[in-house]
Design an enzyme around this catalytic site. Sequence first.
Site, mmCIF file in Angstrom:
data_model
loop_
_atom_site.group_PDB
_atom_site.id
_atom_site.type_symbol
_atom_site.label_atom_id
_atom_site.label_comp_id
_atom_site.label_asym_id
_atom_site.label_seq_id
_atom_site.Cartn_x
_atom_site.Cartn_y
_atom_site.Cartn_z
ATOM 1 N N LYS A 1 0.873 -1.198 0.000
ATOM 2 C CA LYS A 1 0.000 0.000 0.000
ATOM 3 C C LYS A 1 0.903 1.239 0.000
ATOM 4 O O LYS A 1 0.661 2.212 -0.702
ATOM 5 C CB LYS A 1 -0.924 -0.025 1.221
ATOM 6 N N ASP B 1 -4.668 5.108 -15.837
ATOM 7 C CA ASP B 1 -5.722 4.295 -15.250
ATOM 8 C C ASP B 1 -5.220 3.670 -13.945
ATOM 9 O O ASP B 1 -4.454 2.702 -13.955
ATOM 10 C CB ASP B 1 -6.093 3.219 -16.287
HETATM 11 P P1 NDP Z 1 -6.734 5.280 -26.926
HETATM 12 O O1 NDP Z 1 -7.942 4.526 -27.269
HETATM 13 O O2 NDP Z 1 -6.892 6.752 -26.720
HETATM 14 O O3 NDP Z 1 -5.638 4.973 -28.040
HETATM 15 C C1 NDP Z 1 -4.422 5.645 -28.111
HETATM 16 C C2 NDP Z 1 -4.482 6.713 -29.176
HETATM 17 O O4 NDP Z 1 -3.291 7.463 -29.149
HETATM 18 C C3 NDP Z 1 -4.641 6.093 -30.547
HETATM 19 O O5 NDP Z 1 -5.685 6.781 -31.184
HETATM 20 C C4 NDP Z 1 -3.310 6.410 -31.234
HETATM 21 O O6 NDP Z 1 -3.493 6.830 -32.546
HETATM 22 C C5 NDP Z 1 -2.835 7.644 -30.487
HETATM 23 N N1 NDP Z 1 -1.373 7.810 -30.469
HETATM 24 C C6 NDP Z 1 -0.714 8.919 -30.871
HETATM 25 N N2 NDP Z 1 0.611 8.790 -30.692
HETATM 26 C C7 NDP Z 1 0.812 7.562 -30.187
HETATM 27 C C8 NDP Z 1 1.972 6.851 -29.768
HETATM 28 N N3 NDP Z 1 3.203 7.379 -29.836
HETATM 29 N N4 NDP Z 1 1.815 5.619 -29.264
HETATM 30 C C9 NDP Z 1 0.594 5.053 -29.142
HETATM 31 N N5 NDP Z 1 -0.559 5.678 -29.539
HETATM 32 C C10 NDP Z 1 -0.454 6.926 -30.040
HETATM 33 O O7 NDP Z 1 -6.053 4.728 -25.594
HETATM 34 P P2 NDP Z 1 -5.613 3.290 -25.168
HETATM 35 O O8 NDP Z 1 -5.762 2.295 -26.272
HETATM 36 O O9 NDP Z 1 -4.285 3.418 -24.534
HETATM 37 O O10 NDP Z 1 -6.704 2.917 -24.076
HETATM 38 C C11 NDP Z 1 -6.618 3.492 -22.804
HETATM 39 C C12 NDP Z 1 -7.993 3.726 -22.241
HETATM 40 O O11 NDP Z 1 -8.754 2.524 -22.250
HETATM 41 C C13 NDP Z 1 -7.936 4.176 -20.818
HETATM 42 O O12 NDP Z 1 -8.845 5.229 -20.648
HETATM 43 C C14 NDP Z 1 -8.380 2.938 -20.047
HETATM 44 O O13 NDP Z 1 -8.939 3.319 -18.805
HETATM 45 C C15 NDP Z 1 -9.388 2.354 -20.967
HETATM 46 N N6 NDP Z 1 -9.741 0.938 -20.851
HETATM 47 C C16 NDP Z 1 -9.143 0.084 -19.958
HETATM 48 C C17 NDP Z 1 -9.473 -1.237 -19.888
HETATM 49 C C18 NDP Z 1 -8.743 -2.124 -18.937
HETATM 50 O O14 NDP Z 1 -7.796 -1.689 -18.297
HETATM 51 N N7 NDP Z 1 -9.110 -3.384 -18.787
HETATM 52 C C19 NDP Z 1 -10.496 -1.801 -20.785
HETATM 53 C C20 NDP Z 1 -11.030 -0.832 -21.722
HETATM 54 C C21 NDP Z 1 -10.671 0.480 -21.734
HETATM 55 P P3 NDP Z 1 -3.686 5.792 -33.740
HETATM 56 O O15 NDP Z 1 -5.007 5.121 -33.486
HETATM 57 O O16 NDP Z 1 -3.690 6.648 -34.923
HETATM 58 O O17 NDP Z 1 -2.536 4.829 -33.717
#
Ligand code: NDP
Length: 424
Positions: free
Chosen positions: A263, A279
């Site tokens: 913790k 997250d």
């Molecule tokens: P996003 O859905 O926002 O995807 C990342 C975005 O960033 C993409 O659109 C990508 O563009 C863009 N991007 C720009 N530059 C970069 C880079 N250098 N590297 C990677 N991506 C880039 O976020 P995540 O997929 O990370 O999802 C995170 C969210 O999902 C959080 O809010 C989380 O709480 C939530 N979540 C969590 C779950 C869990 O933990 N079990 C389940 C479902 C949701 P492009 O598409 O053009 O590549």
Amino acid sequence: MEKLTKDFRHLSRLEKIEQLKKHGWLNEESEQILHNHSVIDKELLDNLIENVIGQGTLPIGILPEIIVNDKAYVVPMMVEEPSVVAAASYGSKLFNNTGGLKIIKTGTTKLGQIVFDQVSNTTELSKQIYALEEQIHKVADKVYPSIKKRGGGYQKIEIDEFPKEHMLSLKVHVDTCDAMGANIINTILEGIASYLETELDNNEILMSILSNYNTTSVVRIEGKINIKDLEKNGMSGEEVAYRMERASVLAHIDPYRAVTHNKGVMNGISSVVLVTGNDTRSVEASAHAYASKDGQYRGLTTWKFDKENKQLIGSIELPLAIGTIGGGIGLLPASKVALDILNVQTSQELGHVMAAVGLAQNFSACRALVSEGIQQGHMNLHYKSLAIKIGAKGEEIHAVTTALKQSSNPNLTAAEEILKEIRS
Ligand code: NDP
């Protein structure tokens, strides 16, 4: 960028912001956000989650310097608990005295799983899936081409069989670059799942989802503290180091202690996760699962007394699937400021800083526990909170806090009486 001054913690809030700006840690947009108390603008607020009725805020404190792999960081931490920022800052200072913390191990790949149910022969299905690996790779690249262009994307597959329950989990490894990657992975998984549904007969897919047990993004950080920096209240540095090592053994063998130990680790890590808009639930879930990886819940850090070199050696190891982009990161005003101050180039680098803060935090908590006890430092901050709670203002806060320290019964009633006396 210039190091913050030694008296940083004694400056007023506005002076702290001014120094961060003057020393190159804060840009103008971040400065304005801080002056406006990181308020989320109406448009974003109404659309970020559901049924919005307002916004809550937590204080953001500054850890003035932590050195990781020879780079100095100023770290913002968002937390409601007094003493967390002070403890992490103190621990960092002692690690900095030996040149800072070092990265021993790091990883960026995230995992997702496609789970098959009602599988009559898991070994057979496993063979069929492995035979399709090349196609699976192609499908993944096709459904999310942009992540491949960024240098990430599909890495490999792995299979876990659960024959007794007639289940099989296909684990897909994906490099999501600087994003935590939940949505990216879920999109890729659904693409692969729909391909496999057409390729494989009579196999039911139960679900396709990211796994928060990110064993492929484990970070390990180590740091050293000089024994002479451990002397406290008449206790020698050697004795404190020995007792720290014993505390570490206890956290390894006793889950009752290990949970509290971790913790404290998460006090540091979650404060940085939260302020950067990452997250918290995901990081916490994977950290605690990792703490039980060998079947028993254990401490995420280890402390060893190196008698020969007169040093205490600390290490931390946990999975950190976090991002510097995606989700609420960079949208939430506090996270914009945090990433500006942190000055990290990649999500991997951010993970290193988080782990380092967790270790520094754990150091201070364990050191206090095995020497003067946790309450001494804690209570001073608690007295301050009591003073504020009863309505003390300005100089009164200090006066009430000091009087409470000397009181034999330093509670809310005593605080009220002290304030009454000051004002009479
Ligand atoms: P996003 O859905 O926002 O995807 C990342 C975005 O960033 C993409 O659109 C990508 O563009 C863009 N991007 C720009 N530059 C970069 C880079 N250098 N590297 C990677 N991506 C880039 O976020 P995540 O997929 O990370 O999802 C995170 C969210 O999902 C959080 O809010 C989380 O709480 C939530 N979540 C969590 C779950 C869990 O933990 N079990 C389940 C479902 C949701 P492009 O598409 O053009 O590549």
